[in-house]
Design an enzyme around this catalytic site. Sequence first.
Site, PDB file in Angstrom:
ATOM      1  N   ARG A 102      -8.712  29.600 -51.412  1.00 36.98           N
ATOM      2  CA  ARG A 102      -9.218  28.485 -52.227  1.00 36.98           C
ATOM      3  C   ARG A 102      -8.400  28.467 -53.507  1.00 36.98           C
ATOM      4  O   ARG A 102      -8.418  29.429 -54.283  1.00 36.98           O
ATOM      5  CB  ARG A 102     -10.704  28.674 -52.546  1.00 36.98           C
ATOM      6  CG  ARG A 102     -11.174  27.757 -53.664  1.00 36.98           C
ATOM      7  CD  ARG A 102     -12.675  27.756 -53.829  1.00 36.98           C
ATOM      8  NE  ARG A 102     -13.313  27.055 -52.740  1.00 36.98           N
ATOM      9  CZ  ARG A 102     -14.563  26.574 -52.794  1.00 36.98           C
ATOM     10  NH1 ARG A 102     -15.297  26.735 -53.877  1.00 36.98           N
ATOM     11  NH2 ARG A 102     -15.086  25.943 -51.766  1.00 36.98           N
ATOM     12  N   HIS A 129     -10.664  19.802 -48.024  1.00 36.00           N
ATOM     13  CA  HIS A 129     -11.666  20.857 -47.793  1.00 36.00           C
ATOM     14  C   HIS A 129     -12.088  20.798 -46.315  1.00 36.00           C
ATOM     15  O   HIS A 129     -13.204  20.399 -45.984  1.00 36.00           O
ATOM     16  CB  HIS A 129     -12.867  20.609 -48.718  1.00 36.00           C
ATOM     17  CG  HIS A 129     -13.780  21.786 -48.884  1.00 36.00           C
ATOM     18  ND1 HIS A 129     -13.583  23.003 -48.266  1.00 36.00           N
ATOM     19  CD2 HIS A 129     -14.930  21.923 -49.617  1.00 36.00           C
ATOM     20  CE1 HIS A 129     -14.551  23.830 -48.605  1.00 36.00           C
ATOM     21  NE2 HIS A 129     -15.372  23.206 -49.416  1.00 36.00           N
ATOM     22  N   GLN A 132     -15.457  22.452 -44.906  1.00 35.87           N
ATOM     23  CA  GLN A 132     -16.671  21.710 -45.247  1.00 35.87           C
ATOM     24  C   GLN A 132     -16.903  20.580 -44.246  1.00 35.87           C
ATOM     25  O   GLN A 132     -18.011  20.379 -43.747  1.00 35.87           O
ATOM     26  CB  GLN A 132     -16.555  21.144 -46.675  1.00 35.87           C
ATOM     27  CG  GLN A 132     -17.779  20.368 -47.095  1.00 35.87           C
ATOM     28  CD  GLN A 132     -19.018  21.230 -47.202  1.00 35.87           C
ATOM     29  OE1 GLN A 132     -18.996  22.252 -47.869  1.00 35.87           O
ATOM     30  NE2 GLN A 132     -20.099  20.839 -46.544  1.00 35.87           N
ATOM     31  N   ASP A 218     -20.410  13.790 -53.506  1.00 35.30           N
ATOM     32  CA  ASP A 218     -19.977  15.058 -54.096  1.00 35.30           C
ATOM     33  C   ASP A 218     -20.032  14.895 -55.614  1.00 35.30           C
ATOM     34  O   ASP A 218     -20.155  13.768 -56.119  1.00 35.30           O
ATOM     35  CB  ASP A 218     -18.544  15.383 -53.637  1.00 35.30           C
ATOM     36  CG  ASP A 218     -18.088  16.775 -54.076  1.00 35.30           C
ATOM     37  OD1 ASP A 218     -18.945  17.600 -54.464  1.00 35.30           O
ATOM     38  OD2 ASP A 218     -16.872  17.032 -54.035  1.00 35.30           O
ATOM     39  N   CYS A 258     -21.897  18.265 -49.983  1.00 34.81           N
ATOM     40  CA  CYS A 258     -21.244  19.565 -49.746  1.00 34.81           C
ATOM     41  C   CYS A 258     -21.806  20.660 -50.649  1.00 34.81           C
ATOM     42  O   CYS A 258     -21.667  21.841 -50.342  1.00 34.81           O
ATOM     43  CB  CYS A 258     -19.740  19.435 -49.911  1.00 34.81           C
ATOM     44  SG  CYS A 258     -19.246  18.643 -51.440  1.00 34.81           S
ATOM     45  N   ARG A 287     -21.722  25.935 -42.457  1.00 35.42           N
ATOM     46  CA  ARG A 287     -20.438  26.491 -42.901  1.00 35.42           C
ATOM     47  C   ARG A 287     -20.196  27.842 -42.206  1.00 35.42           C
ATOM     48  O   ARG A 287     -19.091  28.118 -41.744  1.00 35.42           O
ATOM     49  CB  ARG A 287     -20.443  26.703 -44.430  1.00 35.42           C
ATOM     50  CG  ARG A 287     -20.473  25.435 -45.263  1.00 35.42           C
ATOM     51  CD  ARG A 287     -19.189  24.646 -45.156  1.00 35.42           C
ATOM     52  NE  ARG A 287     -18.036  25.443 -45.510  1.00 35.42           N
ATOM     53  CZ  ARG A 287     -17.589  25.636 -46.764  1.00 35.42           C
ATOM     54  NH1 ARG A 287     -18.204  25.053 -47.774  1.00 35.42           N
ATOM     55  NH2 ARG A 287     -16.511  26.361 -46.988  1.00 35.42           N
TER      56      ARG A 287
HETATM   57  N1   CP Z   1     -19.245  23.283 -50.620  1.00 32.64           N
HETATM   58  C1   CP Z   1     -18.590  24.355 -51.152  1.00 32.64           C
HETATM   59  O1   CP Z   1     -17.399  24.567 -50.894  1.00 32.64           O
HETATM   60  O2   CP Z   1     -19.363  25.165 -51.901  1.00 32.64           O
HETATM   61  P1   CP Z   1     -18.829  26.322 -52.840  1.00 32.64           P
HETATM   62  O3   CP Z   1     -17.955  25.674 -53.905  1.00 32.64           O
HETATM   63  O4   CP Z   1     -20.048  26.971 -53.412  1.00 32.64           O
HETATM   64  O5   CP Z   1     -18.020  27.274 -52.025  1.00 32.64           O
END
Ligand code: CP
Length: 301
Positions: A102, A129, A132, A218, A258, A287
Amino acid sequence: MKKDLLTLQDITRDDLEKIFELSLKLKNERGKVAFKPLAEKSVGLVFAKSSTRTRISFEVGVSELGGNPLYLDQGKMQVGRGETVADTANVLSRYLHGIVIRTFEHSEVEELARVAKCPVINALTNDFHPCQLLADLLTIKEYSGKVDKSIRMAFYGDGRSNMANSCILAAKLTGMELVIAAPEQEAPRTDLIGDAKNIIWESDPVKAAEGVDYFYTDVWVSMGFEEERARRMEIFRPYQVTSALFDKAKKDAKFLHCLPAHRGEEVAADVMDDPKRSIVFDEAENRLHVQKAVMTMLMGE
Ligand code: CP
């Protein structure tokens, strides 16, 4: 499947069906059937941004598959002090059987995957992403029984965000109808939509809700965009997902997010907390299951 999962462009419809099948099997058998495809394997989880769901679901997922998860704070690695991504990829490949990353720039993940000998999974960049969206698609499949052109999803908010971009690729992969409800200043990327006829941009948030099966939104200020907070609050305000929008949608329309959610900003609290509409925690749980399936397919064979 290809070696890496950097965006949903890396998987075919056939791959998606296999991910669904394995995810549901792993979900149903969790805690009952031993399945250890990552035994004796180590997976590096490189994070340059905050995370709750992604970090924990990957750590738990690697452990449940019999592997060894290593949480790696990118800020504490030498790549944060000038070591190249390519050298980092070379070194990590000598130790690890998979890398989950990430970070900010998508090009960094592409460079890592180009050089790394082991599979690389994108756990969120400024542009995409995919993990997700795989969880979201599985959730839609569970609720609607299918993910195809009969499904209409509306994404509200930043039409150029990593989530909007990922929804576009999900619509291209599955054929579902996608409406991006966004202001002109943040209209979706035409280069991603291409000539897809099932994806439209709609600046009128009420019109965008017509016939919708799934509302999706989001946060308006994603990680890395904090300095734009005031401008974003102003331009996205009309795009809050409210219960009034559900009057225009299909009868049993559901709400996806998300997470983390900001009640009173991108979603009204009564939508977020409505157990008949909000399926965000099923989505968050998925997830774990989809990522276990993807890691099994990429690193377990
Ligand atoms: N949806 C998501 O990626 O959550 P986090 O940022 O908590 O990992």
